[in-house]
Enzyme design. Structure first.
Site, mmCIF file in Angstrom:
data_model
loop_
_atom_site.group_PDB
_atom_site.id
_atom_site.type_symbol
_atom_site.label_atom_id
_atom_site.label_comp_id
_atom_site.label_asym_id
_atom_site.label_seq_id
_atom_site.Cartn_x
_atom_site.Cartn_y
_atom_site.Cartn_z
ATOM 1 N N GLU A 1 -2.905 -2.436 -4.039
ATOM 2 C CA GLU A 1 -2.689 -1.032 -3.674
ATOM 3 C C GLU A 1 -1.735 -0.342 -4.637
ATOM 4 O O GLU A 1 -1.831 0.862 -4.867
ATOM 5 C CB GLU A 1 -2.128 -0.944 -2.244
ATOM 6 C CG GLU A 1 -1.952 0.472 -1.725
ATOM 7 C CD GLU A 1 -0.630 1.127 -2.092
ATOM 8 O OE1 GLU A 1 -0.588 2.358 -2.275
ATOM 9 O OE2 GLU A 1 0.374 0.396 -2.219
ATOM 10 N N ASP B 1 -0.362 -6.737 -2.057
ATOM 11 C CA ASP B 1 0.313 -6.963 -3.339
ATOM 12 C C ASP B 1 1.801 -6.636 -3.299
ATOM 13 O O ASP B 1 2.257 -5.786 -2.544
ATOM 14 C CB ASP B 1 -0.361 -6.167 -4.457
ATOM 15 C CG ASP B 1 -0.521 -4.681 -4.124
ATOM 16 O OD1 ASP B 1 -0.660 -4.344 -2.931
ATOM 17 O OD2 ASP B 1 -0.506 -3.860 -5.056
#
Length: 389
Positions: free
Chosen positions: A136, A78
């Protein structure tokens, strides 16, 4: 391991992948195109692919000819909600989104590792799984969803790498035991009774109560925590009032708590709850506390960290392998380490000559792409080292 021409070709591919991903970032829980890109690349390598693991996660699997353990290698996918301010041709094309923590590099590193093993399956004893994890950067994080979805089933050991610009390219670091902190956040509302600034006797001043609370909370670490156990409590924001002659009815505080063990973490939470309630009562104000437990501490397995120091010395040279200090940033890789042995490792990626000087999460963050090849070699060494036993 293999010839220099192969490594040069791999580096070209990894830079291409990384820059494509950097131009097209997707923030936490929205990694649809990133996930599709990863799955497509793995399939082109001949890697078995499982999609939609814990949301947008992808797991690739390669099996060797001989039976053996299952090693998992992890990358996070991400981006962050940050506007890219770099003046480079691969700058983000998505307004308000940017790979400002190196996750684009992590994806490319793990793809590079998967490509290596797909071309050298004879070196695999057992099974290697390549986990591309979503989310994350944002609570509750993607790791818990991956675990809940069975992502760790049958896995014997897990390794994770983070490109780290505070370290120069060519250096690697890790440490046994606690390495990165647990990160918990709190949100406090103090409700008093507003009124005229010249008539305080008829009010309950939430700003005074909030100011006292800020000072009282600073005693949690200094007077309630074992001084040999690291901990931080920071008040990040304080908002109250609207005019110089009006006593504020509402005061809001937000903050964060960082710890390295569950006992200290529990003490911090309990003391914050107690101090908020009692300080509010002293000043006659109502209080509301929302205390959010974030990621637990990253605690490396002793044996697997010893393996890191052995294998990294071969990859980087003994003089370029360091024991990492404990640090306060958090990582949801911690959840995997609660389930199975493993090691989280830093690979140096800073280089002033390539303008890789800005801290992680900065709008101008970048890293030396040569670090990706070092990280691939470390992943390969760790996986082969474990399966060789």
């Amino acid at each position: 391991m293999t010839n220099n021409i192969w490594w040069n070709d791999l580096q070209i591919h990894m830079v291409e992948w990384r820059r494509h991903l950097h131009r097209n970032p997707e923030v936490s829980f929205h990694e649809e195109k990133t996930s599709s890109f990863v799955a497509g690349m793995l399939e082109s390598f001949g890697v078995e692919v499982k999609r939609h693991v814990g949301g947008h996660g992808v797991i690739g699997t390669l099996r060797g000819d001989e039976p053996g353990p299952v090693v998992m290698l992890r990358a996070d996918m991400d981006a962050l909600p940050i506007q890219d301010e770099k003046d480079v041709e691969y700058a983000s094309q998505q307004a308000g989104a940017m790979h400002a923590c190196g996750h684009d590099g992590h994806i490319s590193i793990l793809l590079g590792t998967a490509l290596y093993f797909s071309r050298h399956k004879h070196e695999i004893k057992g099974e290697i799984r390549f986990l591309f994890q979503p989310a994350e950067e944002l609570l509750p994080g993607g790791a818990l969803k991956v675990i809940a979805d069975g992502g760790l089933e049958g896995v014997d050991v897990i390794y994770g790498i983070h490109l780290w610009t505070p370290l120069p390219v060519g250096v690697a670091a890790s440490t046994p035991g606690p390495m990165m902190a647990a990160a918990d956040d709190f949100y406090i509302e103090i409700k008093g009774k507003g009124g005229h600034g010249g008539m305080p006797q008829s009010t309950v001043d939430s700003l005074v109560a909030g100011s006292a609370l800020v000072m009282q909370l600073q005693t949690v670490v200094s007077r309630s925590v074992d001084p040999l156990r690291p901990a931080v409590l920071t008040i990040g924001t304080m908002q109250a009032g609207s005019a110089q002659n009006v006593i504020a009815e509402l005061c809001k505080l937000t903050g964060t708590v960082r710890t390295f063990d569950e006992e200290t973490r529990s003490v911090m939470k309990e003391r914050v709850h107690t101090i908020v309630a009692q300080t509010g009562a002293i000043y006659g104000a109502e209080t509301q506390l929302n205390y959010i437990m974030g990621y637990p501490p990253v605690v490396n397995d002793e044996q697997e960290t010893a393996r890191f120091f052995r294998e990294a010395a071969d990859v980087f040279g003994a003089d370029s392998v360091q024991k990492s200090p404990m640090m306060m940033p958090a990582e949801d890789f911690a959840y995997y380490l609660q389930q199975i042995p493993g090691c989280f490792m830093f690979v140096g990626a800073g280089n002033p000559e390539k303008n890789a000087i800005y801290p992680h999460h900065h709008p101008k963050f970048d890293f030396d792409e040569d670090a990706m090849q070092n990280a691939v070699k470390l992943f390969i060494a760790m996986a082969k080292g474990y399966t060789a036993e």
